[in-house]
Motif scaffolding. Structure first.
Motif, PDB file in Angstrom:
ATOM      1  N   THR A  38      52.037  49.324  43.599  1.00  0.00           N
ATOM      2  CA  THR A  38      53.417  49.818  43.644  1.00  0.00           C
ATOM      3  C   THR A  38      53.991  49.723  45.057  1.00  0.00           C
ATOM      4  O   THR A  38      55.181  49.926  45.248  1.00  0.00           O
ATOM      5  N   THR A  39      53.156  49.425  46.048  1.00  0.00           N
ATOM      6  CA  THR A  39      53.613  49.295  47.432  1.00  0.00           C
ATOM      7  C   THR A  39      53.954  47.829  47.717  1.00  0.00           C
ATOM      8  O   THR A  39      53.450  46.930  47.040  1.00  0.00           O
ATOM      9  N   SER A  89      44.062  50.868  51.345  1.00  0.00           N
ATOM     10  CA  SER A  89      44.569  51.678  50.225  1.00  0.00           C
ATOM     11  C   SER A  89      45.953  51.194  49.790  1.00  0.00           C
ATOM     12  O   SER A  89      46.282  51.253  48.605  1.00  0.00           O
ATOM     13  N   ASP A 108      47.147  49.423  46.003  1.00  0.00           N
ATOM     14  CA  ASP A 108      48.206  50.097  45.242  1.00  0.00           C
ATOM     15  C   ASP A 108      49.311  49.091  44.936  1.00  0.00           C
ATOM     16  O   ASP A 108      50.119  48.752  45.800  1.00  0.00           O
TER      17      ASP A 108
END
Length: 170
Positions: A83-84, A77, A81
């Motif tokens: 943005t991580t 996950s 993502d």
């Protein structure tokens, strides 16, 4: 599409083609579709209305393979993502990394993990060894550890401050 349909309505009906037991050697053109598929794929100048599912230069099967490989070192996950730090490193190694390593390459995971370190520590704002605007331009870092800038086309073992001696990355 509507204009094509409308123009077809205005034309007089053509007679149905007759079947022949002997195929012709020359291609023919007809406004009536055949009941037998052609051997060659057809092309159209009309764009499809169905968007692609993965907006990337990497085929989805390779992305899935990379997700599978990297799931040993990161939560999937977080990889999905962007943005991580893990997601940024995942996108970088698949879409931007100038080395374009295959996920099965022995250095793929190591390079990914170092890219996670880069993104998680704000590597873009480092005073030294930050990735240059042109990642194909080999930039030498001036630190107590010599090396090249991070996220460049050099081996991750040559990035400033990294040592891969004796099979251990430090």
């Amino acid at each position: 599409l509507i204009a094509v349909l409308a123009s077809n309505k205005q034309q007089p009906q053509q007679e149905s083609p007759t079947a022949s037991s002997v195929p012709s050697l020359q291609p023919s053109s007809s406004s009536v579709p055949s009941s037998v598929p052609s051997a060659q794929p057809s092309s159209s100048s009309v764009p499809s209305f169905v968007p692609s599912y993965v907006p990337s230069s990497v085929p989805s099967s390779e992305r899935e393979f990379a997700l599978n490989i990297l799931s040993d070192v990161s939560d999937v996950s977080l990889l999905r993502d962007n943005t991580t730090p893990q997601g940024k490193a995942f996108e970088w190694i698949l879409d931007t990394d100038p080395l374009r390593l295959a996920p099965a390459d022995g250095s793929f995971v190591q390079r990914f993990v170092l890219a996670v370190l880069y993104f998680s520590t704000g590597g873009g704002s480092w005073n030294r060894c930050s990735a240059p605007a042109d990642v194909n331009n080999l930039v030498v870092c001036t630190t107590i550890f010599s090396g090249s800038a991070w996220l460049t086309n050099s081996s991750e073992c040559d990035w400033g401050g990294i040592d891969c001696g004796d099979g251990v990355t430090t």
